[in-house]
Write an enzyme that holds these catalytic residues in place. Structure first.
Site, PDB file in Angstrom:
ATOM      1  N   CYS A 186       7.214  53.891  60.485  1.00 59.72           N
ATOM      2  CA  CYS A 186       8.501  53.272  60.160  1.00 59.72           C
ATOM      3  C   CYS A 186       9.215  54.181  59.157  1.00 59.72           C
ATOM      4  O   CYS A 186       8.670  54.468  58.083  1.00 59.72           O
ATOM      5  CB  CYS A 186       8.202  51.892  59.568  1.00 59.72           C
ATOM      6  SG  CYS A 186       9.645  51.070  58.929  1.00 59.72           S
ATOM      7  N   ASN A 214       7.660  38.226  53.799  1.00 60.94           N
ATOM      8  CA  ASN A 214       6.661  38.730  52.867  1.00 60.94           C
ATOM      9  C   ASN A 214       7.188  38.442  51.452  1.00 60.94           C
ATOM     10  O   ASN A 214       8.101  39.119  50.994  1.00 60.94           O
ATOM     11  CB  ASN A 214       6.561  40.253  53.087  1.00 60.94           C
ATOM     12  CG  ASN A 214       5.182  40.781  52.832  1.00 60.94           C
ATOM     13  OD1 ASN A 214       4.266  40.033  52.504  1.00 60.94           O
ATOM     14  ND2 ASN A 214       5.031  42.086  52.995  1.00 60.94           N
ATOM     15  N   SER A 267      16.647  50.112  64.647  1.00 69.07           N
ATOM     16  CA  SER A 267      16.898  48.712  64.316  1.00 69.07           C
ATOM     17  C   SER A 267      18.222  48.622  63.563  1.00 69.07           C
ATOM     18  O   SER A 267      18.444  49.355  62.603  1.00 69.07           O
ATOM     19  CB  SER A 267      15.756  48.202  63.428  1.00 69.07           C
ATOM     20  OG  SER A 267      16.064  46.930  62.941  1.00 69.07           O
ATOM     21  N   GLY A 292      17.802  51.504  54.745  1.00 69.71           N
ATOM     22  CA  GLY A 292      19.086  51.934  55.296  1.00 69.71           C
ATOM     23  C   GLY A 292      19.432  51.305  56.629  1.00 69.71           C
ATOM     24  O   GLY A 292      18.584  50.735  57.316  1.00 69.71           O
ATOM     25  N   GLU A 293      20.720  51.391  56.963  1.00 71.01           N
ATOM     26  CA  GLU A 293      21.224  50.924  58.254  1.00 71.01           C
ATOM     27  C   GLU A 293      21.444  52.179  59.107  1.00 71.01           C
ATOM     28  O   GLU A 293      22.393  52.950  58.874  1.00 71.01           O
ATOM     29  CB  GLU A 293      22.528  50.139  58.030  1.00 71.01           C
ATOM     30  CG  GLU A 293      23.394  49.915  59.251  1.00 71.01           C
ATOM     31  CD  GLU A 293      22.655  49.334  60.463  1.00 71.01           C
ATOM     32  OE1 GLU A 293      22.184  48.205  60.377  1.00 71.01           O
ATOM     33  OE2 GLU A 293      22.569  50.047  61.498  1.00 71.01           O
ATOM     34  N   GLU A 331      11.265  55.803  51.504  1.00 68.57           N
ATOM     35  CA  GLU A 331       9.899  55.480  51.874  1.00 68.57           C
ATOM     36  C   GLU A 331       9.715  55.452  53.393  1.00 68.57           C
ATOM     37  O   GLU A 331      10.669  55.258  54.145  1.00 68.57           O
ATOM     38  CB  GLU A 331       9.515  54.126  51.301  1.00 68.57           C
ATOM     39  CG  GLU A 331      10.388  53.038  51.859  1.00 68.57           C
ATOM     40  CD  GLU A 331      10.216  51.696  51.177  1.00 68.57           C
ATOM     41  OE1 GLU A 331       9.429  51.618  50.218  1.00 68.57           O
ATOM     42  OE2 GLU A 331      10.859  50.746  51.624  1.00 68.57           O
ATOM     43  N   CYS A 340      16.423  41.267  51.278  1.00 66.64           N
ATOM     44  CA  CYS A 340      15.919  42.645  51.314  1.00 66.64           C
ATOM     45  C   CYS A 340      16.043  43.317  49.942  1.00 66.64           C
ATOM     46  O   CYS A 340      17.111  43.293  49.323  1.00 66.64           O
ATOM     47  CB  CYS A 340      16.713  43.423  52.360  1.00 66.64           C
ATOM     48  SG  CYS A 340      16.415  45.179  52.311  1.00 66.64           S
ATOM     49  N   SER A 373      18.458  43.112  64.101  1.00 61.48           N
ATOM     50  CA  SER A 373      17.944  42.295  63.014  1.00 61.48           C
ATOM     51  C   SER A 373      18.800  41.024  62.973  1.00 61.48           C
ATOM     52  O   SER A 373      19.909  41.022  62.449  1.00 61.48           O
ATOM     53  CB  SER A 373      18.065  43.117  61.721  1.00 61.48           C
ATOM     54  OG  SER A 373      17.502  42.440  60.658  1.00 61.48           O
ATOM     55  N   LEU A 374      18.311  39.949  63.592  1.00 63.42           N
ATOM     56  CA  LEU A 374      19.137  38.752  63.839  1.00 63.42           C
ATOM     57  C   LEU A 374      19.111  37.789  62.646  1.00 63.42           C
ATOM     58  O   LEU A 374      20.148  37.531  62.025  1.00 63.42           O
ATOM     59  CB  LEU A 374      18.621  38.070  65.118  1.00 63.42           C
ATOM     60  CG  LEU A 374      19.435  36.914  65.664  1.00 63.42           C
ATOM     61  CD1 LEU A 374      20.820  37.355  66.100  1.00 63.42           C
ATOM     62  CD2 LEU A 374      18.696  36.253  66.850  1.00 63.42           C
ATOM     63  N   ASN A 375      17.980  37.212  62.395  1.00 68.16           N
ATOM     64  CA  ASN A 375      17.689  36.425  61.174  1.00 68.16           C
ATOM     65  C   ASN A 375      18.445  35.116  60.984  1.00 68.16           C
ATOM     66  O   ASN A 375      18.182  34.375  60.033  1.00 68.16           O
ATOM     67  CB  ASN A 375      17.851  37.289  59.914  1.00 68.16           C
ATOM     68  CG  ASN A 375      17.091  38.583  60.043  1.00 68.16           C
ATOM     69  OD1 ASN A 375      15.961  38.582  60.495  1.00 68.16           O
ATOM     70  ND2 ASN A 375      17.707  39.699  59.713  1.00 68.16           N
ATOM     71  N   CYS A 435      21.807  42.525  52.838  1.00 72.81           N
ATOM     72  CA  CYS A 435      21.015  41.378  53.316  1.00 72.81           C
ATOM     73  C   CYS A 435      20.309  40.734  52.121  1.00 72.81           C
ATOM     74  O   CYS A 435      19.677  41.425  51.324  1.00 72.81           O
ATOM     75  CB  CYS A 435      19.994  41.827  54.362  1.00 72.81           C
ATOM     76  SG  CYS A 435      20.772  42.648  55.761  1.00 72.81           S
ATOM     77  N   CYS A 488      21.068  51.068  50.677  1.00 73.83           N
ATOM     78  CA  CYS A 488      21.779  50.474  51.812  1.00 73.83           C
ATOM     79  C   CYS A 488      22.885  49.583  51.254  1.00 73.83           C
ATOM     80  O   CYS A 488      22.701  48.945  50.212  1.00 73.83           O
ATOM     81  CB  CYS A 488      20.799  49.633  52.637  1.00 73.83           C
ATOM     82  SG  CYS A 488      21.537  48.918  54.119  1.00 73.83           S
ATOM     83  N   CYS A 519      10.452  45.689  52.853  1.00 69.93           N
ATOM     84  CA  CYS A 519      11.423  46.765  53.051  1.00 69.93           C
ATOM     85  C   CYS A 519      12.049  47.255  51.740  1.00 69.93           C
ATOM     86  O   CYS A 519      12.605  46.484  50.988  1.00 69.93           O
ATOM     87  CB  CYS A 519      12.503  46.224  53.987  1.00 69.93           C
ATOM     88  SG  CYS A 519      13.928  47.243  54.116  1.00 69.93           S
TER      89      CYS A 519
HETATM   90  S1  SF4 Z   1      17.495  44.641  55.786  1.00 66.53           S
HETATM   91 FE1  SF4 Z   1      18.052  46.699  56.455  1.00 66.53          FE
HETATM   92  S2  SF4 Z   1      20.298  46.568  56.768  1.00 66.53           S
HETATM   93 FE2  SF4 Z   1      19.746  44.789  55.537  1.00 66.53          FE
HETATM   94  S3  SF4 Z   1      20.064  45.496  53.420  1.00 66.53           S
HETATM   95 FE3  SF4 Z   1      17.888  45.864  53.945  1.00 66.53          FE
HETATM   96  S4  SF4 Z   1      17.833  47.999  54.614  1.00 66.53           S
HETATM   97 FE4  SF4 Z   1      19.987  47.320  54.710  1.00 66.53          FE
END
Ligand code: SF4
Length: 353
Positions: free
Chosen positions: A109, A296, A197, A165-166, A96, A123, A220-222, A120, A116, A339
């Site tokens: 984006c 979200n 990112s 994805g990363e 997407e 996600c 992407s800290l979080n 996380c 991925c 995401c």
């Molecule tokens: S936030 Fe990004 S890096 Fe983390 S699982 Fe989702 S897509 Fe992968």
């Protein structure tokens, strides 16, 4: 690369590869520059319409090659103008992209992988696991399709690798796509208008230190402690906060550029005053900017969005210490803009069928 007998997709070839291709089929070398210009500067993907080229060369290209984009399987428009694109790839997988119109500039984006494997916890894409890396033409195909469809002028929009994805796990293809986007003889986007990112793949981030030109970096800290980050982003067990922040400190950014830290705010998990204060300590020795992203909510995940008061208090602690803070407006709520959500649902539906 070119294989006789197969109609290969020329989207994604760089200048050198276009030159080799033209040489390998016995055409005059100046035609390579014309062809490259038609594809990347004029965004012309129909060989027969490439008016810079001779008629015979156009015919030959059309017979032996193709320039194809991933198919748009679905478009979902939200009331705020955000449009989510679901792309079907040639192997029937889905990724997407999200187009986000804004007053001063538009943002696109895009995805870098199908699924991925970073895992996380907040996600939806993580639930798919990793299926494969995107090819260069599939990365660029997202940009070409949306730019063409929405009539976006060169220089008027930014591209962020924040979809599925990363990106640093598909470094070679992502960087090749980045170089093609920013090539002055081709798409000629400013490198300041492309952002990658990352969840914090430290060795690859360090590798990027040596690139001649690199995009903006967003981390992407979080979480601000290793205990919480280990839990929310398991990759932290491999490359912890100290390693990540050190790699950021050593990043050779230009004087006026800063690293963006993205922080998905999860109610009762990472949104306390202590978290904001710990973030300030992590930033020592850095010129950061922060993007606060109120979560979200998603029915498949256990997290909640903090109250407006909590978000404001968190932001004020950072701002009072001189940190530039952006608040990402929640965009596209009504089209499942979290995401990976749309592609995840599509893959799930296919798997269940
Ligand atoms: S936030 Fe990004 S890096 Fe983390 S699982 Fe989702 S897509 Fe992968």
């Amino acid at each position: 690369m070119y294989q006789p007998g197969m109609k290969s997709n020329l989207l994604g070839l760089n200048q050198e590869e276009v030159l080799k291709l033209v040489e390998s089929i016995g055409e005059k070398l100046f035609r390579a520059k014309q062809l490259y210009h038609e594809i990347y500067r004029r965004s012309e993907l129909d060989f027969l319409q490439m008016t810079e080229l001779s008629k015979a060369f156009r015919q030959r290209l059309a017979e032996e090659f193709r320039l194809t984009l991933p198919e748009v399987a679905r478009r979902s428009a939200a009331q705020d103008g955000t449009v989510k694109y679901l792309f079907r790839l040639e192997d029937n997988r889905f990724v997407e992209s999200v187009f986000i119109p804004e007053e001063d500039r538009d943002t696109l984006c895009i995805s870098s992988q199908v699924g991925c494997n970073i895992g996380c916890r907040f996600c939806m894409t993580a639930q798919m696991g990793l299926e494969r890396n995107l090819k260069v033409e599939e990365i660029l195909g997202q940009v070409f399709t949306v730019a063409k469809e929405r009539n976006l002028q060169r220089g008027s929009f930014s591209v962020v690798f924040m979809g599925m994805g990363e990106p640093l796990q598909n470094y070679k293809n992502v960087m090749k796509a980045f170089r093609l986007m920013t090539d002055p003889l081709g798409m000629s986007m400013s490198h300041r208008k492309v952002t990658i990112s990352t969840s914090g793949v430290v060795p690859v981030l360090r590798k990027m230190h040596h690139e001649e030109i690199f995009p903006n970096i967003a981390i992407s800290l979080n979480a601000t402690s290793n205990t919480l980050r280990d839990e929310l982003m398991p990759l932290n067990k491999k490359w912890n906060l100290e390693a990540l922040m050190q790699a950021c400190r050593e990043f050779p950014i230009e004087p006026r550029r800063r690293i963006m830290f993205e922080y998905v705010m999860l109610a009762g998990v990472n949104d306390s005053d202590e978290d904001a204060e710990a973030m300030l300590r992590l930033f020592r020795g850095l010129r950061p900017k922060v993007n606060l992203i109120p979560y979200n909510p998603n029915p498949g995940l256990p997290y909640r969005r903090p109250s407006e008061e909590r978000i404001a208090r968190f932001r004020d602690i950072l701002v009072n210490e001189g940190v530039t803070v952006f608040m990402r407006k929640t965009r596209g709520d009504d089209i499942a803009a979290a995401c990976g959500q749309l592609a995840y649902m599509e893959e799930g539906a296919s798997a269940g069928a």
